[in-house]
Design a protein around this motif. Structure first.
Motif, PDB file in Angstrom:
ATOM      1  N   GLY A 172     -34.946  46.326  38.067  1.00 25.21           N
ATOM      2  CA  GLY A 172     -35.127  45.053  38.752  1.00 25.21           C
ATOM      3  C   GLY A 172     -34.156  44.876  39.887  1.00 25.21           C
ATOM      4  N   LEU A 173     -32.905  45.241  39.652  1.00 27.07           N
ATOM      5  CA  LEU A 173     -31.892  45.174  40.707  1.00 27.07           C
ATOM      6  C   LEU A 173     -32.305  46.037  41.893  1.00 27.07           C
ATOM      7  CD1 LEU A 173     -28.615  45.462  38.614  1.00 27.07           C
ATOM      8  CD2 LEU A 173     -29.280  43.506  40.010  1.00 27.07           C
ATOM      9  N   ALA A 174     -32.747  47.255  41.603  1.00 29.29           N
ATOM     10  CA  ALA A 174     -33.124  48.174  42.674  1.00 29.29           C
ATOM     11  C   ALA A 174     -34.334  47.658  43.433  1.00 29.29           C
ATOM     12  CB  ALA A 174     -33.400  49.553  42.089  1.00 29.29           C
ATOM     13  N   CYS A 175     -35.311  47.127  42.702  1.00 30.76           N
ATOM     14  CA  CYS A 175     -36.521  46.608  43.340  1.00 30.76           C
ATOM     15  C   CYS A 175     -36.183  45.414  44.230  1.00 30.76           C
ATOM     16  CB  CYS A 175     -37.528  46.219  42.271  1.00 30.76           C
ATOM     17  SG  CYS A 175     -39.097  45.603  42.914  1.00 30.76           S
ATOM     18  N   ALA A 176     -35.368  44.499  43.712  1.00 30.95           N
ATOM     19  CA  ALA A 176     -34.998  43.312  44.489  1.00 30.95           C
ATOM     20  C   ALA A 176     -34.226  43.704  45.743  1.00 30.95           C
ATOM     21  CB  ALA A 176     -34.173  42.365  43.626  1.00 30.95           C
ATOM     22  N   TRP A 177     -33.331  44.665  45.609  1.00 35.25           N
ATOM     23  CA  TRP A 177     -32.535  45.126  46.754  1.00 35.25           C
ATOM     24  C   TRP A 177     -33.417  45.787  47.811  1.00 35.25           C
ATOM     25  CZ3 TRP A 177     -31.809  50.546  47.584  1.00 35.25           C
ATOM     26  CH2 TRP A 177     -30.992  50.860  48.675  1.00 35.25           C
ATOM     27  N   GLY A 227     -34.496  44.421  51.712  1.00 38.81           N
ATOM     28  CA  GLY A 227     -34.321  45.189  52.937  1.00 38.81           C
ATOM     29  C   GLY A 227     -35.575  45.248  53.789  1.00 38.81           C
ATOM     30  N   LEU A 228     -36.729  45.028  53.144  1.00 32.96           N
ATOM     31  CA  LEU A 228     -37.999  45.044  53.864  1.00 32.96           C
ATOM     32  C   LEU A 228     -38.539  43.637  54.101  1.00 32.96           C
ATOM     33  CD1 LEU A 228     -39.796  48.002  52.033  1.00 32.96           C
ATOM     34  CD2 LEU A 228     -38.801  48.025  54.321  1.00 32.96           C
ATOM     35  N   GLY A 229     -37.769  42.618  53.690  1.00 33.10           N
ATOM     36  CA  GLY A 229     -38.219  41.246  53.861  1.00 33.10           C
ATOM     37  C   GLY A 229     -39.363  40.871  52.941  1.00 33.10           C
ATOM     38  N   VAL A 230     -39.395  41.487  51.755  1.00 29.43           N
ATOM     39  CA  VAL A 230     -40.473  41.274  50.789  1.00 29.43           C
ATOM     40  C   VAL A 230     -39.945  40.468  49.599  1.00 29.43           C
ATOM     41  CG1 VAL A 230     -42.054  42.447  49.195  1.00 29.43           C
ATOM     42  CG2 VAL A 230     -41.605  43.428  51.457  1.00 29.43           C
ATOM     43  N   ARG A 231     -40.725  39.532  49.111  1.00 28.92           N
ATOM     44  CA  ARG A 231     -40.343  38.740  47.950  1.00 28.92           C
ATOM     45  C   ARG A 231     -40.377  39.598  46.680  1.00 28.92           C
ATOM     46  NH1 ARG A 231     -43.949  33.508  47.580  1.00 28.92           N
ATOM     47  NH2 ARG A 231     -45.553  34.915  48.419  1.00 28.92           N
ATOM     48  N   ALA A 232     -39.438  39.334  45.772  1.00 33.21           N
ATOM     49  CA  ALA A 232     -39.389  40.070  44.508  1.00 33.21           C
ATOM     50  C   ALA A 232     -39.283  39.095  43.342  1.00 33.21           C
ATOM     51  CB  ALA A 232     -38.203  41.026  44.488  1.00 33.21           C
ATOM     52  N   THR A 233     -40.175  39.250  42.364  1.00 32.64           N
ATOM     53  CA  THR A 233     -40.124  38.470  41.132  1.00 32.64           C
ATOM     54  C   THR A 233     -39.855  39.439  39.994  1.00 32.64           C
ATOM     55  OG1 THR A 233     -41.763  36.918  42.025  1.00 32.64           O
ATOM     56  CG2 THR A 233     -41.355  36.850  39.650  1.00 32.64           C
ATOM     57  N   ALA A 237     -27.105  37.891  36.972  1.00 28.62           N
ATOM     58  CA  ALA A 237     -26.382  37.301  38.102  1.00 28.62           C
ATOM     59  C   ALA A 237     -26.549  38.134  39.367  1.00 28.62           C
ATOM     60  CB  ALA A 237     -24.902  37.162  37.746  1.00 28.62           C
ATOM     61  N   ARG A 238     -26.506  39.435  39.232  1.00 30.02           N
ATOM     62  CA  ARG A 238     -26.656  40.294  40.409  1.00 30.02           C
ATOM     63  C   ARG A 238     -28.073  40.222  40.970  1.00 30.02           C
ATOM     64  NH1 ARG A 238     -24.588  46.149  40.664  1.00 30.02           N
ATOM     65  NH2 ARG A 238     -24.900  45.644  42.848  1.00 30.02           N
ATOM     66  N   LEU A 239     -29.050  40.135  40.097  1.00 32.98           N
ATOM     67  CA  LEU A 239     -30.426  39.993  40.562  1.00 32.98           C
ATOM     68  C   LEU A 239     -30.572  38.752  41.435  1.00 32.98           C
ATOM     69  CD1 LEU A 239     -32.622  40.945  37.494  1.00 32.98           C
ATOM     70  CD2 LEU A 239     -32.893  41.810  39.817  1.00 32.98           C
ATOM     71  N   ARG A 240     -30.036  37.660  40.958  1.00 38.02           N
ATOM     72  CA  ARG A 240     -30.137  36.423  41.728  1.00 38.02           C
ATOM     73  C   ARG A 240     -29.379  36.519  43.041  1.00 38.02           C
ATOM     74  NH1 ARG A 240     -29.847  32.996  36.160  1.00 38.02           N
ATOM     75  NH2 ARG A 240     -32.128  32.819  35.861  1.00 38.02           N
ATOM     76  N   SER A 241     -28.313  37.309  43.056  1.00 42.45           N
ATOM     77  CA  SER A 241     -27.560  37.472  44.305  1.00 42.45           C
ATOM     78  C   SER A 241     -28.367  38.221  45.354  1.00 42.45           C
ATOM     79  CB  SER A 241     -26.235  38.214  44.045  1.00 42.45           C
ATOM     80  OG  SER A 241     -26.436  39.614  43.871  1.00 42.45           O
ATOM     81  N   TYR A 242     -29.355  39.021  44.916  1.00 41.37           N
ATOM     82  CA  TYR A 242     -30.239  39.723  45.848  1.00 41.37           C
ATOM     83  C   TYR A 242     -31.420  38.863  46.282  1.00 41.37           C
ATOM     84  CZ  TYR A 242     -27.873  44.159  44.746  1.00 41.37           C
ATOM     85  OH  TYR A 242     -26.947  45.161  44.593  1.00 41.37           O
ATOM     86  N   GLY A 243     -31.476  37.640  45.784  1.00 43.89           N
ATOM     87  CA  GLY A 243     -32.540  36.735  46.177  1.00 43.89           C
ATOM     88  C   GLY A 243     -33.790  36.825  45.336  1.00 43.89           C
ATOM     89  N   ALA A 244     -33.728  37.511  44.203  1.00 44.10           N
ATOM     90  CA  ALA A 244     -34.904  37.669  43.358  1.00 44.10           C
ATOM     91  C   ALA A 244     -35.192  36.397  42.566  1.00 44.10           C
ATOM     92  CB  ALA A 244     -34.704  38.830  42.385  1.00 44.10           C
ATOM     93  N   ASP A 245     -36.461  36.168  42.304  1.00 47.85           N
ATOM     94  CA  ASP A 245     -36.899  35.135  41.368  1.00 47.85           C
ATOM     95  C   ASP A 245     -36.844  35.767  39.986  1.00 47.85           C
ATOM     96  OD1 ASP A 245     -38.161  33.263  39.808  1.00 47.85           O
ATOM     97  OD2 ASP A 245     -40.044  33.270  40.931  1.00 47.85           O
ATOM     98  N   VAL A 246     -35.874  35.364  39.157  1.00 46.30           N
ATOM     99  CA  VAL A 246     -35.644  35.992  37.861  1.00 46.30           C
ATOM    100  C   VAL A 246     -36.312  35.176  36.759  1.00 46.30           C
ATOM    101  CG1 VAL A 246     -33.913  36.747  36.189  1.00 46.30           C
ATOM    102  CG2 VAL A 246     -33.446  36.931  38.636  1.00 46.30           C
ATOM    103  N   ARG A 247     -37.099  35.851  35.926  1.00 46.94           N
ATOM    104  CA  ARG A 247     -37.792  35.189  34.828  1.00 46.94           C
ATOM    105  C   ARG A 247     -37.536  35.950  33.534  1.00 46.94           C
ATOM    106  NH1 ARG A 247     -43.446  32.943  37.547  1.00 46.94           N
ATOM    107  NH2 ARG A 247     -42.559  32.558  39.631  1.00 46.94           N
ATOM    108  N   LEU A 248     -37.034  35.239  32.524  1.00 46.33           N
ATOM    109  CA  LEU A 248     -36.723  35.848  31.232  1.00 46.33           C
ATOM    110  C   LEU A 248     -37.906  35.669  30.289  1.00 46.33           C
ATOM    111  CD1 LEU A 248     -33.026  34.623  30.808  1.00 46.33           C
ATOM    112  CD2 LEU A 248     -33.861  36.748  31.839  1.00 46.33           C
ATOM    113  N   ALA A 249     -38.276  36.766  29.601  1.00 45.61           N
ATOM    114  CA  ALA A 249     -39.445  36.722  28.728  1.00 45.61           C
ATOM    115  C   ALA A 249     -39.282  37.683  27.558  1.00 45.61           C
ATOM    116  CB  ALA A 249     -40.709  37.070  29.508  1.00 45.61           C
TER     117      ALA A 249
END
Length: 307
Positions: free
Chosen positions: A79-84, A88-94, A107-119
Motif C-alpha cells: 500500500g505504501l508503495a502504491c500510494a507513493w 508521483g503520477l498524480g493518481v488517487r490511491a485508496t 501513518a506513513r500511508l496517510r502522509s503519502y496522501g492515500a485514502d486509508v480504509r481498515l477492514a
C-alpha cells in the motif's frame, strides 16, 4: 499465465529505471561468502516500490489509468508503495488494510496522501473489501503480490544484486504471497542462481502449495504475519518453486526474532520481522557467494532490546 518470464523482468527494469533506488549490498561476514542486500533502503522502505512503479507506469503507458485512481489491499508495504507511486503520477490511491496493520504503516500511508480504509483482521478480508470498492468505483485494482507486473518489478532487484556481486550463486529471500519470489526466481533461473525461499513455520502458503500441488489456503499465525501473512501463494510462485535450483525452507518465530535482534545488535539495522526471516535461514543455506535479501524496514523498533 502461470509463470513469469525473464523478458518481463527485463522490461520492468527498463520501465522503472531512474525511479527506484539501486540496491545496496554490504558484507555479511568476514570471508566474503555472505552479503546483505539492503533493499529496506528502497523508497517507501521496501522492495514493493519496484512492483508498484512497474504496474502503474505500464498502465499509464497503455492509457488505462481511470479517473477513480488505483486501489489496493495490503498488509502495509504494498500500500505504501502504491500510494507513493500513484502520487508521483498524480493518481488517487485508496488503500485497504487489516486493522492489525502496524500504526507506523498507517501513518506513513496517510502522509503519502492515500485514502486509508481498515477492514477485517487479516489480509484476505481487506482484499475482499478492496475488490468491492474497485467494482463499485471503477478504480484500477492493483494487488500486493499476485500480478505479473508487480512480480516482474520486484524481480529487478536480483538483476541489480548480480551487477554488484559477480559470481553470485545463491539468493535467500523471505516469502509471503510470492510476488517477490516469483520475480526473483525468473531472473535467477536465467543466470543459474539458486533461490532459497524462506517462510515462517506459522505462515507457509508456498510450502503448503508445493505439498498440495496447487495454491491452497493456510492458517496464518507468525510474528512476521504483518508482511508475510498471505493465506495463499500465487500460481506464479508455485510454478517458480517447482523449478530446478529452487529450495523452500521453514523457520520458527523465535529464530526470526533472534535474527532481527542480531541485525540491530551487530549492525544497528532495524528491519521488519519479514526481512529478518531470510537471515534466520542462513544456517540452512549452502553456497560460496550468497546474497540475503533484507526486504523491508517499516517497523516499530521499540521492541528491539538495546545492548
Amino acid at each position: 499465465m502461470d509463470h513469469l518470464t525473464y523478458a518481463e523482468v527485463q522490461a520492468a527494469r527498463e520501465r522503472i529505471a531512474g525511479r527506484v533506488r539501486p540496491v545496496v549490498v554490504a558484507p555479511g561476514d568476514e570471508r566474503g561468502r555472505v552479503w546483505l542486500a539492503l533493499e529496506y533502503l528502497q523508497h517507501t522502505g521496501s522492495f514493493k516500490a519496484r512492483g508498484a512503479q512497474n504496474f502503474l507506469l505500464a498502465h499509464a503507458g497503455a492509457g488505462t489509468l481511470p479517473e477513480a485512481g488505483v486501489t489496493i489491499a495490503s498488509g502495509g508495504n504494498a500500500g505504501l508503495a502504491c500510494a507513493w507511486a500513484a502520487g508521483g503520477l498524480g493518481v488517487r490511491a485508496t488503500v485497504f488494510l487489516p486493522d492489525t496493520a502496524p500504526a507506523v504503516k498507517v501513518a506513513r500511508l496517510r502522509s503519502y496522501g492515500a485514502d486509508v480504509r481498515l477492514a477485517g483482521r487479516e489480509y484476505a478480508e481487506a482484499l475482499a473489501a478492496c475488490e468491492e470498492f474497485a467494482a463499485a468505483s471503477g478504480a484500477l485494482a492493483s494487488h500486493a503480490y499476485d500480478h505479473p507486473l508487480i512480480a516482474a518489478g520486484a524481480g529487478t532487484v536480483l538483476e541489480e544484486i548480480r551487477d554488484r556481486l559477480p559470481g553470485l550463486d545463491t539468493v535467500v529471500l523471505s516469502v509471503g504471497g510470492g510476488g517477490l519470489f516469483a520475480g526473483v526466481a525468473a531472473a535467477a533461473r536465467e543466470h543459474g542462481v539458486r533461490v532459497v525461499a524462506v517462510e515462517p513455520d506459522g505462515s507457509k502458503a508456498l510450502h503448503a502449495a508445493v505439498a498440495a500441488g496447487a495454491p491452497v489456503d493456510v492458517a496464518v499465525a507468525s510474528v512476521a504475519a504483518d508482511s508475510l501473512g498471505a493465506r495463499r501463494a500465487t500460481a506464479l510462485a508455485v510454478h517458480a518453486a517447482r523449478q530446478e535450483g529452487v529450495h523452500t525452507v521453514l523457520v520458527p518465530d523465535d529464530a526470526i526474532v533472534r535474527a532481527r535482534q542480531a541485525l540491530w545488535d551487530e549492525r544497528r539495522i532495524a528491519v521488519e520481522h519479514a526481512a529478518a526471516t531470510s537471515l534466520a535461514a542462513l544456517e540452512q543455506v549452502d553456497g560460496e557467494r550468497i546474497a540475503v535479501l533484507l526486504c523491508g524496514a517499516n517497523t516499530d523498533p521499540s521492541d528491539l532490546v538495546a545492548r
